[in-house]
Design an enzyme around this catalytic site. Structure first.
Site, PDB file in Angstrom:
ATOM      1  N   GLY A  40       0.842  -1.199   0.000  1.00  0.00           N
ATOM      2  CA  GLY A  40       0.000   0.000   0.000  1.00  0.00           C
ATOM      3  C   GLY A  40       0.866   1.233   0.000  1.00  0.00           C
ATOM      4  O   GLY A  40       1.975   1.240  -0.537  1.00  0.00           O
ATOM      5  N   CYS A  41       0.388   2.263   0.622  1.00  0.00           N
ATOM      6  CA  CYS A  41       1.087   3.542   0.682  1.00  0.00           C
ATOM      7  C   CYS A  41       2.448   3.375   1.344  1.00  0.00           C
ATOM      8  O   CYS A  41       2.544   2.826   2.445  1.00  0.00           O
ATOM      9  CB  CYS A  41       0.244   4.545   1.466  1.00  0.00           C
ATOM     10  SG  CYS A  41       1.088   6.073   1.847  1.00  0.00           S
ATOM     11  N   PHE A  42       3.498   3.856   0.699  1.00  0.00           N
ATOM     12  CA  PHE A  42       4.828   3.666   1.285  1.00  0.00           C
ATOM     13  C   PHE A  42       5.053   4.484   2.538  1.00  0.00           C
ATOM     14  O   PHE A  42       5.939   4.175   3.331  1.00  0.00           O
ATOM     15  CB  PHE A  42       5.962   3.824   0.289  1.00  0.00           C
ATOM     16  CG  PHE A  42       6.018   5.065  -0.564  1.00  0.00           C
ATOM     17  CD1 PHE A  42       5.574   6.294  -0.141  1.00  0.00           C
ATOM     18  CD2 PHE A  42       6.564   4.973  -1.833  1.00  0.00           C
ATOM     19  CE1 PHE A  42       5.660   7.418  -0.946  1.00  0.00           C
ATOM     20  CE2 PHE A  42       6.671   6.091  -2.651  1.00  0.00           C
ATOM     21  CZ  PHE A  42       6.215   7.322  -2.203  1.00  0.00           C
ATOM     22  N   TRP A  43       4.258   5.513   2.767  1.00  0.00           N
ATOM     23  CA  TRP A  43       4.398   6.265   4.022  1.00  0.00           C
ATOM     24  C   TRP A  43       4.073   5.364   5.211  1.00  0.00           C
ATOM     25  O   TRP A  43       4.731   5.416   6.242  1.00  0.00           O
ATOM     26  CB  TRP A  43       3.498   7.485   4.040  1.00  0.00           C
ATOM     27  CG  TRP A  43       3.787   8.512   2.994  1.00  0.00           C
ATOM     28  CD1 TRP A  43       4.956   8.701   2.301  1.00  0.00           C
ATOM     29  CD2 TRP A  43       2.891   9.503   2.516  1.00  0.00           C
ATOM     30  NE1 TRP A  43       4.826   9.743   1.431  1.00  0.00           N
ATOM     31  CE2 TRP A  43       3.569  10.267   1.534  1.00  0.00           C
ATOM     32  CE3 TRP A  43       1.570   9.834   2.815  1.00  0.00           C
ATOM     33  CZ2 TRP A  43       2.979  11.322   0.863  1.00  0.00           C
ATOM     34  CZ3 TRP A  43       0.989  10.889   2.144  1.00  0.00           C
ATOM     35  CH2 TRP A  43       1.683  11.620   1.184  1.00  0.00           C
ATOM     36  N   CYS A  44       3.038   4.527   5.070  1.00  0.00           N
ATOM     37  CA  CYS A  44       2.644   3.602   6.138  1.00  0.00           C
ATOM     38  C   CYS A  44       3.714   2.531   6.340  1.00  0.00           C
ATOM     39  O   CYS A  44       4.118   2.249   7.466  1.00  0.00           O
ATOM     40  CB  CYS A  44       1.328   2.912   5.796  1.00  0.00           C
ATOM     41  SG  CYS A  44      -0.103   4.006   5.659  1.00  0.00           S
TER      42      CYS A  44
END
Length: 175
Positions: free
Chosen positions: A9-13
């Site tokens: 998913g989102c690489f920030w997470c």
């Protein structure tokens, strides 16, 4: 030090969780698995590049094993949703493991097989397990994103709850 490359998913997470593990260093957000050379965030978000948002990390196998990294990977996202994690939709958010060696490939496939046999999820696991080919680092503003932008709405409402859940599940593995 060895390398691992995961997309969940989102690489920030994903970055926010893996950078908190003992034995993990140099967690970098980026792009992998597509056909566009040196893609931009905008190109990846459009879905046209074929890349997934991923993190690439270095880890010390004397402190944390690849199996332990796989455990974190599988337990911190939904591997049954094709090209989607929560509200993030598109091939760039697919669940993917890019293996760097035959050993990583075998461990990833074995772990996936055990999970499938356990019937933990009502839907089939759609996680892609592919050979690592290339990693393109994301733009610098994505580095350490959650830690530097925790009050930003996406971080506060999406990333923070995932990080808190992660910290409870993996408390003994944290820095």
């Amino acid at each position: 030090m060895e390398k691992a490359t995961f997309g969940s998913g989102c690489f920030w997470c994903t970055e926010a969780m893996f950078q908190r593990l003992k034995g993990v260093s140099n967690v970098k957000s980026g792009y992998s698995g597509g056909h566009t050379k040196n893609p931009t965030y905008k190109e990846v978000c459009s879905g046209a590049s074929g890349h997934a948002e991923v993190i690439q990390l270095e880890y010390d196998p004397e402190i944390i094993t690849y199996d332990e990294l796989l455990e974190v990977f599988w337990k911190t996202h939904d591997p049954t949703t094709l090209n989607r994690q929560g509200n993030d939709v598109g091939t760039q958010y697919r669940s993917v493991i890019f293996y760097h060696s035959e050993s990583q490939k075998e461990l990833a496939l074995s772990y996936k097989k055990k999970l499938e046999a356990s019937n933990i999820w009502p839907d089939p696991i759609v996680t892609e397990i592919s050979p690592y080919e290339e990693f393109y680092p994301a733009e610098i503003e994505h580095d350490n994103y959650y830690n530097e932008n925790a009050s930003q709405p996406y971080c506060a409402f999406i990333v923070a709850p995932k990080v808190e859940k992660f910290k409870k599940i993996f408390a003994e593995k944290l820095n």
